[in-house]
Design a protein around this motif. Structure first.
Motif, PDB file in Angstrom:
ATOM      1  N   SER A 176      34.691 -55.324 108.611  1.00  0.00           N
ATOM      2  CA  SER A 176      33.324 -55.277 107.697  1.00  0.00           C
ATOM      3  C   SER A 176      33.956 -54.493 106.285  1.00  0.00           C
ATOM      4  O   SER A 176      33.195 -54.678 105.162  1.00  0.00           O
ATOM      5  CB  SER A 176      32.509 -54.583 108.418  1.00  0.00           C
ATOM      6  N   GLU A 177      34.851 -53.182 106.397  1.00  0.00           N
ATOM      7  CA  GLU A 177      35.339 -52.654 105.254  1.00  0.00           C
ATOM      8  C   GLU A 177      35.971 -53.673 104.240  1.00  0.00           C
ATOM      9  O   GLU A 177      35.618 -53.640 102.883  1.00  0.00           O
ATOM     10  CB  GLU A 177      35.871 -51.428 105.529  1.00  0.00           C
TER      11      GLU A 177
ATOM     12  N   VAL B 268      38.147 -62.463 104.887  1.00  0.00           N
ATOM     13  CA  VAL B 268      36.997 -62.507 104.798  1.00  0.00           C
ATOM     14  C   VAL B 268      36.157 -63.357 103.720  1.00  0.00           C
ATOM     15  O   VAL B 268      34.936 -63.252 103.581  1.00  0.00           O
ATOM     16  CB  VAL B 268      36.375 -60.921 104.239  1.00  0.00           C
TER      17      VAL B 268
ATOM     18  N   ARG C 171      31.887 -64.357 102.833  1.00  0.00           N
ATOM     19  CA  ARG C 171      31.402 -63.411 101.459  1.00  0.00           C
ATOM     20  C   ARG C 171      30.346 -64.516 100.654  1.00  0.00           C
ATOM     21  O   ARG C 171      30.834 -65.547 100.900  1.00  0.00           O
ATOM     22  CB  ARG C 171      32.496 -62.806 100.744  1.00  0.00           C
TER      23      ARG C 171
END
Ligand SMILES: [Zn+2]
Ligand SMILES: [Zn+2]
Length: 254
Positions: A41-42, A69, A73
């Protein structure tokens, strides 16, 4: 503004991580191996990556970040750097051979990343801060960054050798509270430092004479295994206001 040090070493091994700094949740300065310690998540919260230069120890985690990621997104990660640095990434990294060209994939209309040219010396304004690039001296085109928040500023040299513009800009910044600068080698490796356009303690001492008193100075990019020796030499050269060694996981709130 929250500054979290993800990597502050010139190499790897044991607990060393290469250069990366997380500013608040969404801005990365360089993408060295320290980025790999962030949670998923970071990683997904990173909207902007500002690169100092193209060397692998500063960009190596960018391909993995996008791969991990990108699909989750809603907008591309914006990669900011001067044209020469972005060109090197396009030609040598995101070229469809070493890694997919995520500036066109998964579709040209909705890619995982965009290239945002920030000319050396120019400033990029974000809601939380202003990020000014400052040309420095290295083996490839390189910049440092001055990050100006609402209350205070900090500066990061990136990889550099002897330079003047960096100090001129810093000396004109009233609210500067931290300066992070590299010192890669021992004085015994002065010739290596000169050839590779890095600093050793003797060269650092000359550079710090150009800085007006005020900010705390932190040393990064030390050769793994030689950290204590490098810091001891720095303390000999700069007995007053001795710089501190920058540590992975360190957090500054300014
Ligand atoms: Zn470099
Ligand atoms: Zn480096």
């Amino acid at each position: 503004m929250k500054i979290r040090i993800l990597g502050a070493s010139g190499g790897i091994g044991a607990h060393a991580r290469t250069t990366s700094i997380l500013v608040d949740q969404d801005i990365l300065i360089d993408a060295g191996t320290g980025v790999g310690d962030l949670t998923i998540s970071e990683l997904a919260a990173v909207d902007h990556v500002f690169l100092t230069h193209s060397h692998l120890d500063h960009v190596t985690m960018l391909p993995f970040l996008l791969d991990t990621v990108g699909a989750g997104r809603e907008r591309p990660v914006r990669v900011h750097a001067q044209e020469a640095t972005l060109g090197a990434l396009q030609r040598h990294l995101f070229n469809g051979e070493l890694w997919p060209d995520f500036s066109r994939l998964p579709t040209p209309e909705a890619p995982f990343m965009t290239y945002d040219t920030l000319p050396a010396g120019a400033e990029h304004v974000l809601p939380s801060c202003r990020i000014r690039s400052i040309p420095v001296t290295h083996a490839v085109p390189a910049v440092g960054y001055l990050i100006r928040g609402a209350r205070a500023s900090f500066a990061f040299s990136g990889d550099t050798s002897v330079t003047d513009e960096f100090w001129r800009v810093l000396n004109a910044t009233d609210d500067l509270c931290h300066v992070i600068i590299e010192t890669s080698f021992l004085d015994a490796d002065l010739e290596l430092a000169r050839i590779s356009k890095h600093l050793c303690p003797a060269l650092l001492a000359g550079e710090l004479k150009k800085l007006k008193a005020g900010p705390q100075v932190h040393i990064t990019h030390l050769m793994p295994g030689r950290e204590e020796d490098i810091m001891r030499e720095i303390a000999r050269h700069v007995p007053n206001n001795t710089p501190k060694q920058l540590e992975r996981s360190q957090v500054f709130e300014i």
